[in-house]
Design an enzyme around this catalytic site. Structure first.
Site, PDB file in Angstrom:
ATOM      1  N   GLY A 155       0.828  -1.195   0.000  1.00 18.40           N
ATOM      2  CA  GLY A 155       0.000   0.000   0.000  1.00 18.40           C
ATOM      3  C   GLY A 155       0.862   1.244   0.000  1.00 18.40           C
ATOM      4  N   ASP A 156       0.357   2.305  -0.610  1.00 11.28           N
ATOM      5  CA  ASP A 156       1.058   3.584  -0.535  1.00 11.28           C
ATOM      6  C   ASP A 156       0.833   4.186   0.852  1.00 11.28           C
ATOM      7  OD1 ASP A 156       2.588   5.743  -1.257  1.00 11.28           O
ATOM      8  OD2 ASP A 156       1.557   6.086  -3.153  1.00 11.28           O
ATOM      9  N   ALA A 157       1.669   5.142   1.193  1.00  7.33           N
ATOM     10  CA  ALA A 157       1.684   5.669   2.554  1.00  7.33           C
ATOM     11  C   ALA A 157       0.335   6.282   2.936  1.00  7.33           C
ATOM     12  CB  ALA A 157       2.787   6.704   2.712  1.00  7.33           C
TER      13      ALA A 157
END
Length: 812
Positions: free
Chosen positions: A230-232
């Protein structure tokens, strides 16, 4: 994957408890000492060098590496970066992980995208080819062990920063399958990438982190091992700004079920992620098999990295610490920066002759600085454009072309310390001069003359002159002058939205209330354009260095609104040219500009991206003719922003967007780049005039250097389908080859046309099909500079569907 790894995965999964498994699903994975599992971290940034981890070799930005059109060089850069990650990992294994978040493979659909610098090309095939080369370098050549674990970013349809978490990238089926997916599939099918990061945006209305495309298109029967991160903070958006699910427990559960394996949330604190997934299991939103599936993919990557093996079994464990910024990597950085330089226009002024020792004035805001972007590493050293030429020529002058001002309030002046560390700005009797850097849209940065440090607001809001320049996730060093009818100006601080006020003790600070804003009189001490023009008039040649600051007006979280040069920079260029017609424009930027005036009036124009530590040395090599300009554009430079569709219109087919469908006349076309010599093309030959779908056709051409200097040509192969049931690209890159020739030398260049890649997505059949049709075969120097034409008829196709394994030939 070897047979040994699945058995080890089965064994590990069987021995892990459920809480231990949940601890492995966060970016900062908890150790399991009883099984010998150390802590592990995903997400070392390695876009064009090792970032955020201290000094490391800084290579050109990715879009600059792409401009080399040199997969072998790009692979070597990837290998160097991978080795430096390994060296830093050995020095600090807890902080430096071997899962690297690079390369970015989102096609550069729109040049206004704030993260344009991170991508490779507007063409998905070329993106796949070059990104595969970089990823191969990062992963290494060992058959079973990885040097690092490359992660492709960002899946999927991600090309806008404006409202990026809430907007939807609406991808019609053909755009999805012909434009967006191929760039991701290429590095995966080639075995170069082992992980993918999901994107912030929605895709066709569904948040990318729960998109069915993860399972349906990214992963297939052969790609089950691909780890997806997942992206931040993006999974938190599902129940946050996206409002897609009612609470975080449901959001985290949905992401895991959709195929997200690693959660990049809450920085180093894995507690909230583990708690939410635990509650999801309690509610029945997840089964332990969902957890096992993700853990298996994570551990599979760790096993291939040798993370669970003794050091003597890891082929990459002996990387010496002094490999970071070693002489070989410095040479490679210079070579990459040199090959990235694109000569856009030249009427014979270039190359300059070092033998005649011309007097050169290097002017402009990028003359004597090397800028970094958000994902740059820490420069071990920097060679600026001025330093590069000053080291080669006896008489070189420089000036940033910036105005110098003082700020006055009544009879008192803004003052700041001239010590190296700077200090608070105050109001008093003694003035301080400030150089004003124009970065476009009236956004300026102020550099104190006394110590050469930029002005910014500290955490308390006090203005201080202690900054090297605009930087950081929140840029606190940029302002706008708000001019008022009485001739004074308020100073608007962009990061806070507040205005500069003067406190009772005389200090300047940022306040939220415009009514309290100080009205400064701006006194001009020096006219930067006039001073630069004077230096130009005294020189034989003026080199004007213009472009962007990578942290201002176009970066992650901020798209551009136009393609124009900053107004102050354009005025500087015109003033210098008026003083000395022998003016070279060097655009140093993360993206294209509409530099039509320069194209019409200047004898020479070059472009290079922000080139890293060897930027100036490489630029000098090209300007002085020690190297032929071998760079070629990998995206279209438009004459005006009006030629672009809406930023959020992802339907490139319907919008006639990118070089594939654009019907206008670009300022500089895709593939463009000039040489110091001339190349003639002749004798186009196809290995067959008719082919069936799936066959490969060899296209050969004779290329001769008819000039007086050695040079490098990038021979480009395009096709256009003449008749079709659907709208087809006007031109599409199929292959390319670099060839270096001495004067008079002729070479036969062989390019490959894979007929399977002539397919388009037939929505009614849910498959890629190749029609029976005739294709115009085009070979030339760019998408618009075609030198030879031929024809290929594809027979026996009649809309034949292709198997999934033939959907993308990139990297074969």
């Amino acid at each position: 994957m070897t047979d040994l790894i699945p058995h080890r995965l089965d064994d590990l999964l069987a021995r892990l408890t459920l809480p231990e498994k949940l601890g492995l699903l966060h970016q900062w994975q908890a150790p399991v000492p009883r099984l010998g599992l150390p802590a592990f971290r995903t997400g070392t940034e390695a876009l064009h060098g090792v970032a955020w981890l201290g000094p490391a070799t800084v290579f050109p930005q990715a879009v600059g590496l792409a401009a080399t059109w040199n997969p072998d060089l790009i692979r070597a850069v990837g290998a160097a970066v991978g080795d430096e990650v390994r060296a830093k990992h050995q020095a600090d294994p807890a902080r430096v992980g071997l899962n690297v978040w690079a390369p970015v493979v989102n096609p550069l659909r729109d040049p206004r995208w704030g993260r344009n610098e991170e991508g490779w090309s507007e063409d998905p095939w070329l993106t796949g080819r070059l990104a595969t080369a970089y990823a191969r370098g990062l992963r290494g050549d060992h058959p079973t062990r990885l040097r690092t674990a490359p992660t492709l970013k960002h899946f999927l349809g991600y090309n806008n920063e404006t409202d990026r978490a809430t907007t939807s990238s609406d991808l019609p089926p053909r755009v999805l399958h012909e434009y967006e997916l191929p760039a991701f599939r290429a590095p995966i099918e080639a075995g170069a990438a082992v992980a993918v990061m999901a994107s912030y945006n929605r895709v066709n209305g569904v948040p990318a982190h729960v998109s069915p495309l993860i399972a349906g298109e990214l992963r297939g029967p052969a790609d089950e091992e691909i780890m997806v991160v997942g992206d931040a903070g993006a999974i938190g958006n599902l129940a946050g700004v996206q409002g897609h699910l009612p609470d975080h427990v449901e959001g985290f559960a949905a992401a895991l079920r959709a195929g997200i394996d690693s959660f990049t949330e809450d920085d180093e604190n894995s507690g909230p992620t583990v708690d939410r997934l635990t509650e999801a299991l309690r509610r029945g939103l997840l089964a332990e098999s969902d957890v096992d599936r993700a853990v298996r993919r994570i551990l599979g990557v760790r096993l291939r990295l040798g993370d669970l093996d003794p050091p003597d079994e890891d082929p990459y464990a002996d990387v010496p610490p002094d490999l970071v910024d070693c002489p070989a990597h410095r040479r490679l950085a210079r070579e990459a920066a040199r090959e990235a330089v694109v000569l856009l226009r030249n009427d014979g002024l270039l190359p300059l002759s070092s033998a005649t020792a011309p007097r050169v004035a290097v002017l402009g805001p990028l003359a004597d600085t090397v800028h970094l972007d958000w994902y740059s590493g820490t420069l071990p050293y920097a060679v600026t454009a001025y330093a590069g030429l000053a080291g080669r020529l006896p008489e070189v002058t420089t000036h940033p072309g910036t105005d110098r001002i003082v700020l006055r309030l009544g009879d008192r002046y803004v003052h700041c310390p001239d010590t190296p560390d700077g200090g608070p700005l105050t109001l008093g009797a003694e003035p301080t001069g400030f150089d004003v850097f124009d970065w476009g849209r009236n956004v300026v940065a102020l550099r104190a003359v006394g110590n050469g440090r930029h002005v910014g607001a500290d955490d308390s809001g006090t203005l201080v002159n202690d900054r090297p320049g605009p930087a950081g996730w929140v840029v606190r060093e940029t302002f706008r002058f708000d001019h008022r009818p009485d001739g004074t100006a308020r100073l608007h601080h962009l990061a806070t939205g507040g205005y500069v006020t003067v406190e009772a003790d005389g200090r300047l600070s940022v306040g939220a209330d415009p009514a309290r804003a100080a009205g400064f009189t701006v006194d001009l001490l020096a006219d930067g354009a006039a001073e630069a023009a004077a230096l130009a008039a005294a020189a034989d040649v003026a080199v004007v260095t213009l472009g962007n600051h990578p942290m201002v007006n176009g970066r992650e979280t901020e798209d551009r609104v136009d393609l124009a040069l900053p107004a102050g920079q354009e005025a500087l260029l015109r003033a210098v040219h008026a003083a000395n017609p022998r003016t070279v424009l060097v655009v140093t930027s993360s993206y294209p500009y509409a530099v039509g005036w320069a194209q019409r009036h200047l004898p020479a124009v070059l472009w290079t991206t922000h080139g890293g530590q060897e930027h100036g040395a490489a630029l000098a090599d090209v300007l002085l003719g020690d190297a032929d300009p071998a760079g070629r554009l990998t995206q279209t430079w438009y004459a005006d922003v009006a030629e672009l569709p809406d930023l959020l219109d992802y339907d490139i087919i319907g919008a006639d967007a990118t070089y594939l469908y654009h019907r206008g006349e670009p300022l500089y076309p895709f593939g463009h780049g000039l040489s110091y010599t001339r190349f003639d093309y002749a004798d186009l030959r196809l290995s067959m005039a008719e082919a069936t779908a799936g066959e490969e056709v060899e296209v050969s051409v004779s290329v001769t250097n008819t000039g007086e200097r050695p040079g490098t040509e990038v021979v480009q192969l395009y096709t256009r389908q003449r008749r079709s049931r659907v709208k087809q690209p006007l031109r599409q890159l199929r292959d390319f080859a670099r060839v270096t020739l001495t004067p008079g030398q002729c070479a036969t260049v062989t390019l490959r046309l894979r007929t399977a890649e002539l397919a388009w997505w037939d929505e009614s059949r849910g498959a890629l099909v190749v029609e029976e049709a005739t294709h115009t075969v085009q070979v030339g120097r760019s998408a618009r500079d075609i030198r030879l034409l031929g024809a290929l008829t594809v027979t026996g196709a009649a809309g034949a569907a292709l198997p999934a394994t033939d959907r993308c030939g990139v990297g074969r």
